[in-house]
Design an enzyme around this catalytic site. Sequence first.
Site, PDB file in Angstrom:
ATOM      1  N   ARG A  74       1.170  -0.687   0.179  1.00  0.00           N
ATOM      2  CA  ARG A  74      -0.117   0.089   0.087  1.00  0.00           C
ATOM      3  C   ARG A  74       0.961   1.204  -0.339  1.00  0.00           C
ATOM      4  O   ARG A  74       1.798   1.388   0.537  1.00  0.00           O
ATOM      5  CB  ARG A  74      -1.224  -0.370   0.924  1.00  0.00           C
ATOM      6  N   THR A  89      -0.647   7.310  -0.580  1.00  0.00           N
ATOM      7  CA  THR A  89      -2.068   7.542  -2.195  1.00  0.00           C
ATOM      8  C   THR A  89      -3.069   6.576  -1.423  1.00  0.00           C
ATOM      9  O   THR A  89      -3.926   6.400  -1.577  1.00  0.00           O
ATOM     10  CB  THR A  89      -1.882   7.735  -3.608  1.00  0.00           C
ATOM     11  N   ASP A 113       0.972  -2.483  12.498  1.00  0.00           N
ATOM     12  CA  ASP A 113       1.276  -2.118  10.820  1.00  0.00           C
ATOM     13  C   ASP A 113       1.120  -4.392  11.149  1.00  0.00           C
ATOM     14  O   ASP A 113       2.232  -4.964  11.688  1.00  0.00           O
ATOM     15  CB  ASP A 113       1.867  -1.811  10.089  1.00  0.00           C
ATOM     16  N   ASP A 115       4.543  -4.983   9.534  1.00  0.00           N
ATOM     17  CA  ASP A 115       5.892  -5.089  11.047  1.00  0.00           C
ATOM     18  C   ASP A 115       5.668  -5.747  11.914  1.00  0.00           C
ATOM     19  O   ASP A 115       6.986  -6.533  12.349  1.00  0.00           O
ATOM     20  CB  ASP A 115       5.580  -4.124  10.977  1.00  0.00           C
TER      21      ASP A 115
HETATM   22  C1  PRP Z   1      -1.127  -4.011   4.355  1.00  0.00           C
HETATM   23  C2  PRP Z   1      -2.974  -5.265   5.199  1.00  0.00           C
HETATM   24  C3  PRP Z   1      -3.148  -5.426   3.883  1.00  0.00           C
HETATM   25  C4  PRP Z   1      -3.053  -3.783   3.603  1.00  0.00           C
HETATM   26  C5  PRP Z   1      -4.463  -3.147   4.193  1.00  0.00           C
HETATM   27  O1  PRP Z   1      -0.577  -4.651   3.687  1.00  0.00           O
HETATM   28  O2  PRP Z   1      -1.395  -6.497   5.088  1.00  0.00           O
HETATM   29  O3  PRP Z   1      -2.198  -5.322   2.409  1.00  0.00           O
HETATM   30  O4  PRP Z   1      -1.791  -3.306   4.466  1.00  0.00           O
HETATM   31  O5  PRP Z   1      -4.934  -2.143   3.581  1.00  0.00           O
HETATM   32  P1  PRP Z   1      -5.545  -1.256   2.248  1.00  0.00           P
HETATM   33  O6  PRP Z   1      -7.122  -2.685   2.806  1.00  0.00           O
HETATM   34  O7  PRP Z   1      -6.020  -0.024   2.929  1.00  0.00           O
HETATM   35  O8  PRP Z   1      -5.669  -1.818   1.695  1.00  0.00           O
HETATM   36  P2  PRP Z   1       0.994  -3.614   3.210  1.00  0.00           P
HETATM   37  O9  PRP Z   1       0.376  -2.806   2.501  1.00  0.00           O
HETATM   38  O10 PRP Z   1       1.324  -2.596   4.641  1.00  0.00           O
HETATM   39  O11 PRP Z   1       2.160  -4.320   2.993  1.00  0.00           O
HETATM   40  P3  PRP Z   1       2.812  -5.766   3.677  1.00  0.00           P
HETATM   41  O12 PRP Z   1       1.739  -6.774   4.165  1.00  0.00           O
HETATM   42  O13 PRP Z   1       4.062  -5.919   2.736  1.00  0.00           O
HETATM   43  O14 PRP Z   1       3.621  -4.906   5.011  1.00  0.00           O
HETATM   44  N1  URA Z   2      -1.836  -1.978   7.037  1.00  0.00           N
HETATM   45  C1  URA Z   2      -1.810  -2.832   8.667  1.00  0.00           C
HETATM   46  O1  URA Z   2      -0.684  -3.264   8.981  1.00  0.00           O
HETATM   47  N2  URA Z   2      -2.945  -2.553   9.660  1.00  0.00           N
HETATM   48  C2  URA Z   2      -3.785  -1.156   9.453  1.00  0.00           C
HETATM   49  O2  URA Z   2      -4.347  -1.002   9.939  1.00  0.00           O
HETATM   50  C3  URA Z   2      -4.240  -0.568   8.084  1.00  0.00           C
HETATM   51  C4  URA Z   2      -3.428  -1.694   7.160  1.00  0.00           C
END
Ligand code: PRP
Ligand code: URA
Length: 209
Positions: free
Chosen positions: A104, A108, A200, A203
């Site tokens: 994400r 944006t 997150d 993380d």
């Molecule tokens: C997080 C999560 C989802 C997304 C959700 O991933 O695991 O994929 O955010 O957010 P949204 O509903 O607003 O799209 P992230 O983009 O942080 O990537 P990662 O899993 O690689 O840390």
């Molecule tokens: N992605 C995450 O990992 N946590 C949130 O709360 C939103 C998006």
Amino acid sequence: MTGATVIDHPLVQHKLTHMRMKDTSTQGFRRLLREISVLLTYEVTRDLPIAPMEIDTPLQPMSAPVIEGKKLVFASVLRAGNGLLEGMLELVPAARVAHIGLYRDPETLQPVEYYFKAPDGLAERLVVVVDPMLATANSAIAAVQRLKDRGATRLRFLCLLAAPEGIAKFNEAHPDVPIYTAAIDERLNEKGYIVPGLGDAGDRMYGTK
Ligand code: PRP
Ligand code: URA
């Protein structure tokens, strides 16, 4: 009517509470996620169709139920989806796996795809898309669309935490795809994070920042 099925089993709720706690270690978070994923998988597969199979017990032949149709597909939205995937494969070891690499964009909040690999025959299989977080739903909507473009017609979306805004948006984009979640939180904050949430997910799972 929330637009999502909440899996409110006491064990799920208990484990989720410990995952939310900010002092839970990376190791503890991962262990809880693996445990909870087994319970969530149990619920998301509860109504799978079964068909009789002729077998022989040591005593006599019988007609006994087995899951009907082609092997399931678990589609993990990277990275955090992989934390759920592990426990799901423990319960359904024969499942096929798709990987959808999305992150994400922090400004944006739009998903950026960097990887996609899925098994053949998506059209004939139930596809369970997994990602712990449904926040704005931009990532989930894009992941499901990618799978539909490759032929998937029967899909479910499984997450741990969902925001009401994300549920509404996802239901509008993919009304044919039911959502299963362990909890629906209050709202999104100004940065698109679920609150109270758990932070997150990627993380916390991998110890990055
Ligand atoms: C997080 C999560 C989802 C997304 C959700 O991933 O695991 O994929 O955010 O957010 P949204 O509903 O607003 O799209 P992230 O983009 O942080 O990537 P990662 O899993 O690689 O840390
Ligand atoms: N992605 C995450 O990992 N946590 C949130 O709360 C939103 C998006």
